[in-house]
Design a protein around this motif. Sequence first.
Motif, mmCIF file in Angstrom:
data_model
loop_
_atom_site.group_PDB
_atom_site.id
_atom_site.type_symbol
_atom_site.label_atom_id
_atom_site.label_comp_id
_atom_site.label_asym_id
_atom_site.label_seq_id
_atom_site.Cartn_x
_atom_site.Cartn_y
_atom_site.Cartn_z
ATOM 1 N N PRO A 194 -12.974 0.370 -7.759
ATOM 2 C CA PRO A 194 -12.673 1.352 -8.803
ATOM 3 C C PRO A 194 -12.962 0.777 -10.182
ATOM 4 C CG PRO A 194 -10.902 1.291 -7.192
ATOM 5 C CD PRO A 194 -11.810 0.137 -6.879
ATOM 6 N N PRO A 195 -13.526 1.558 -11.072
ATOM 7 C CA PRO A 195 -13.833 1.044 -12.408
ATOM 8 C C PRO A 195 -12.574 0.607 -13.144
ATOM 9 C CG PRO A 195 -14.090 3.438 -12.326
ATOM 10 C CD PRO A 195 -13.912 2.978 -10.923
ATOM 11 N N SER A 196 -12.744 -0.379 -14.002
ATOM 12 C CA SER A 196 -11.620 -0.883 -14.783
ATOM 13 C C SER A 196 -11.033 0.231 -15.637
ATOM 14 C CB SER A 196 -12.084 -2.041 -15.662
ATOM 15 O OG SER A 196 -11.018 -2.529 -16.442
ATOM 16 N N ALA A 228 -3.213 7.411 -5.535
ATOM 17 C CA ALA A 228 -2.348 6.274 -5.218
ATOM 18 C C ALA A 228 -3.156 5.121 -4.631
ATOM 19 C CB ALA A 228 -1.252 6.705 -4.244
ATOM 20 N N LEU A 229 -4.034 5.413 -3.668
ATOM 21 C CA LEU A 229 -4.821 4.340 -3.059
ATOM 22 C C LEU A 229 -5.835 3.778 -4.042
ATOM 23 C CD1 LEU A 229 -5.359 2.645 -0.577
ATOM 24 C CD2 LEU A 229 -6.995 4.381 0.191
ATOM 25 N N THR A 230 -6.396 4.619 -4.889
ATOM 26 C CA THR A 230 -7.328 4.135 -5.907
ATOM 27 C C THR A 230 -6.632 3.159 -6.845
ATOM 28 O OG1 THR A 230 -8.624 6.173 -5.801
ATOM 29 C CG2 THR A 230 -8.859 4.832 -7.787
ATOM 30 N N ALA A 231 -5.385 3.467 -7.229
ATOM 31 C CA ALA A 231 -4.627 2.558 -8.094
ATOM 32 C C ALA A 231 -4.367 1.233 -7.384
ATOM 33 C CB ALA A 231 -3.308 3.208 -8.510
ATOM 34 N N TYR A 232 -3.999 1.305 -6.109
ATOM 35 C CA TYR A 232 -3.781 0.068 -5.340
ATOM 36 C C TYR A 232 -5.067 -0.755 -5.282
ATOM 37 C CZ TYR A 232 -3.438 -3.081 -1.405
ATOM 38 O OH TYR A 232 -3.503 -4.208 -0.621
ATOM 39 N N LEU A 233 -6.193 -0.106 -4.983
ATOM 40 C CA LEU A 233 -7.467 -0.818 -4.897
ATOM 41 C C LEU A 233 -7.850 -1.440 -6.238
ATOM 42 C CD1 LEU A 233 -9.490 1.711 -2.720
ATOM 43 C CD2 LEU A 233 -8.806 -0.606 -2.036
ATOM 44 N N VAL A 260 0.837 -1.209 0.000
ATOM 45 C CA VAL A 260 0.000 0.000 0.000
ATOM 46 C C VAL A 260 0.865 1.250 0.000
ATOM 47 C CG1 VAL A 260 -1.722 1.332 1.272
ATOM 48 C CG2 VAL A 260 -1.915 -1.163 1.157
ATOM 49 N N LEU A 261 1.857 1.288 0.879
ATOM 50 C CA LEU A 261 2.655 2.510 1.003
ATOM 51 C C LEU A 261 3.560 2.725 -0.207
ATOM 52 C CD1 LEU A 261 3.548 2.670 4.795
ATOM 53 C CD2 LEU A 261 1.526 3.461 3.562
ATOM 54 N N ARG A 262 4.023 1.660 -0.816
ATOM 55 C CA ARG A 262 4.849 1.831 -2.018
ATOM 56 C C ARG A 262 4.037 2.400 -3.180
ATOM 57 N NH1 ARG A 262 9.881 0.259 -1.635
ATOM 58 N NH2 ARG A 262 10.474 -1.083 0.101
ATOM 59 N N ALA A 263 2.746 2.202 -3.151
ATOM 60 C CA ALA A 263 1.891 2.791 -4.184
ATOM 61 C C ALA A 263 1.896 4.312 -4.117
ATOM 62 C CB ALA A 263 0.463 2.270 -4.044
ATOM 63 N N TYR A 264 2.369 4.873 -2.997
ATOM 64 C CA TYR A 264 2.391 6.335 -2.814
ATOM 65 C C TYR A 264 3.712 6.981 -3.213
ATOM 66 C CZ TYR A 264 -2.060 6.455 -0.360
ATOM 67 O OH TYR A 264 -3.391 6.380 -0.055
ATOM 68 N N TRP A 295 3.514 2.852 -9.787
ATOM 69 C CA TRP A 295 3.356 1.586 -9.061
ATOM 70 C C TRP A 295 2.391 0.664 -9.798
ATOM 71 C CZ3 TRP A 295 -0.913 -0.914 -7.217
ATOM 72 C CH2 TRP A 295 -0.681 -2.022 -6.386
ATOM 73 N N GLU A 296 1.287 1.212 -10.298
ATOM 74 C CA GLU A 296 0.284 0.379 -10.958
ATOM 75 C C GLU A 296 0.816 -0.205 -12.260
ATOM 76 O OE1 GLU A 296 -4.513 0.486 -11.960
ATOM 77 O OE2 GLU A 296 -3.425 2.370 -11.708
ATOM 78 N N TRP A 297 1.569 0.581 -13.021
ATOM 79 C CA TRP A 297 2.179 0.036 -14.239
ATOM 80 C C TRP A 297 3.091 -1.139 -13.900
ATOM 81 C CZ3 TRP A 297 1.023 0.598 -19.170
ATOM 82 C CH2 TRP A 297 0.342 1.752 -19.598
#
Length: 226
Positions: A112-114, A37-42, A18-22, A121-123
Amino acid sequence: MALTPLEHDRRYGELDQVLRAYIGLPADDTEEKPSEALTAYLRHTWHTRPWALAVAESQLREYARNPPGRLRARLGEFYDPPDVGLGDAEILEWLELLADHIRRSVEEGRVPPSAGPVTHWEWQARFPELGQFLGGWFSQDMPDEFDGHDAAVDDYAETTDPRLVARLVGEIRELLALGLGEGEYAVGVAELGMEVGVPAPYAVSGWLALVAARLGPAAGGREGAG
């Protein structure tokens, strides 16, 4: 003594995700809305490991309520969170807020929508083998190491486990199936570590498609990439 890898993962493994997503992004979550950042993690975790959300919520809340004391810090038995731009007085309350958002996401089905990846981080999380391929074979040193893009692709195929090659082909096809614009594909390959341009006359998506065809078993070999 310092935490063993097993103990680290048991206590803090998903908290760390979670924190690395930030990293590189603001920790600007509010009571009403999670941050980018949290939306991408979710989004990514709902798609790949939905069971891990409960683990993240638990680890975040446990750390916020029982931060490491002086003895554990002196012994090295603690998790040192990455810098997210918050002071010591703010971070524990913020971790509770993240846990609240994750709990609401699970209990109320707030998925979150696709969409295509938004953050670095998400990439990296969504396309790990493509990141390995682009970052390892198409860094700024590529022109000094290989005679061209074809040679780099061939070297990857010849030195990489065939199962990982198959995974790469699948990730490329998944990326192309998102139907992004060429500018978004250019951003994506840069986020994944590519530091050289694609060969002329191809656009990024066209070159990726040729790489997948060159490496995929249905192509009958590795002929024809740019």
